[in-house]
Design an enzyme around this catalytic site. Sequence first.
Site, PDB file in Angstrom:
ATOM      1  N   LYS A  85       0.854  -1.195   0.000  1.00  0.00           N
ATOM      2  CA  LYS A  85       0.000   0.000   0.000  1.00  0.00           C
ATOM      3  C   LYS A  85       0.889   1.245   0.000  1.00  0.00           C
ATOM      4  O   LYS A  85       1.770   1.391   0.843  1.00  0.00           O
ATOM      5  CB  LYS A  85      -0.890  -0.003   1.241  1.00  0.00           C
ATOM      6  CG  LYS A  85      -1.901  -1.137   1.250  1.00  0.00           C
ATOM      7  CD  LYS A  85      -2.655  -1.202   2.554  1.00  0.00           C
ATOM      8  CE  LYS A  85      -3.563  -0.014   2.736  1.00  0.00           C
ATOM      9  NZ  LYS A  85      -4.320  -0.130   4.029  1.00  0.00           N
TER      10      LYS A  85
HETATM   11  C1  E4P Z   1      -7.378   0.994   4.327  1.00  0.00           C
HETATM   12  O1  E4P Z   1      -6.692   1.126   3.316  1.00  0.00           O
HETATM   13  C2  E4P Z   1      -7.349   2.036   5.344  1.00  0.00           C
HETATM   14  O2  E4P Z   1      -6.066   2.033   5.901  1.00  0.00           O
HETATM   15  C3  E4P Z   1      -8.364   1.873   6.453  1.00  0.00           C
HETATM   16  O3  E4P Z   1      -9.505   1.206   5.977  1.00  0.00           O
HETATM   17  C4  E4P Z   1      -8.701   3.179   7.118  1.00  0.00           C
HETATM   18  O4  E4P Z   1      -9.771   2.976   7.978  1.00  0.00           O
HETATM   19  P1  E4P Z   1     -10.146   4.016   9.127  1.00  0.00           P
HETATM   20  O5  E4P Z   1     -10.600   5.276   8.482  1.00  0.00           O
HETATM   21  O6  E4P Z   1     -11.260   3.341   9.888  1.00  0.00           O
HETATM   22  O7  E4P Z   1      -8.933   4.201   9.977  1.00  0.00           O
END
Ligand code: E4P
EC number: 4.1.2.-
Length: 220
Positions: A85
């Site tokens: 990512k």
């Molecule tokens: C996924 O790519 C993200 O890191 C994650 O879903 C963020 O979620 P949050 O907004 O609940 O922290």
Amino acid sequence: MELYLDTANVAEVERLARIFPIAGVTTNPSIVAASREPLWDVLPRLQQAIGPEGILFAQTLARDADGMVAEAKRLNNELAGIVVKIPVTAEGLAAIKILKKEGITTLGTAVYSAAQGLLAAVAGAKYVAPYVNRIDAQGGDGIRMVQELQSLLELHAPESKVLAASFKTPRQALDCLLAGCEAITLPLDVAQQMLGTPAVESAIEKFEHDWKNAFGNLNL
Ligand code: E4P
């Protein structure tokens, strides 16, 4: 569709992988930090928990493209099949382009606009993760953004897919799937809420009650 769990809690992944039809696990630095386990310990354990078919996602921390590329290569070398990512900043976009050429699979993360997500996909990210609830929380319309992004990828980057992220309710996740998203990642509480309707338990209790009244046991 692909359903992911957004967590680094190995015990919960092991428990839920038996129940939910999951495609894998997504993490980010905050999620790994919450687990209190070193990254290089927890990632192999998550990979083990999801099995050889499962896909694991882990995020870079560096701010510059060279640093992101170096971290991505280390993740890719140490954890076969991992998807890296990369936050979709200007440097992140440069890193995604390099990693595409190097054959390392990426997901463009921290996506707050359809334009930003489209750029990540055209640069070579296989997945793009719009932050639905965080967009809503700052007064935007996360679902509408996902609808736009989904349409844009279908038209202009069909090799990439939306992996919608940042959910607080099952409704948000269903709306993304209705918009055509092929992949979502759910925090553990939202995944549990998808099964957690109290009416289900009372319906089953009524079946048992009626059966027992008629036949005196609970055997088929
Ligand atoms: C996924 O790519 C993200 O890191 C994650 O879903 C963020 O979620 P949050 O907004 O609940 O922290």
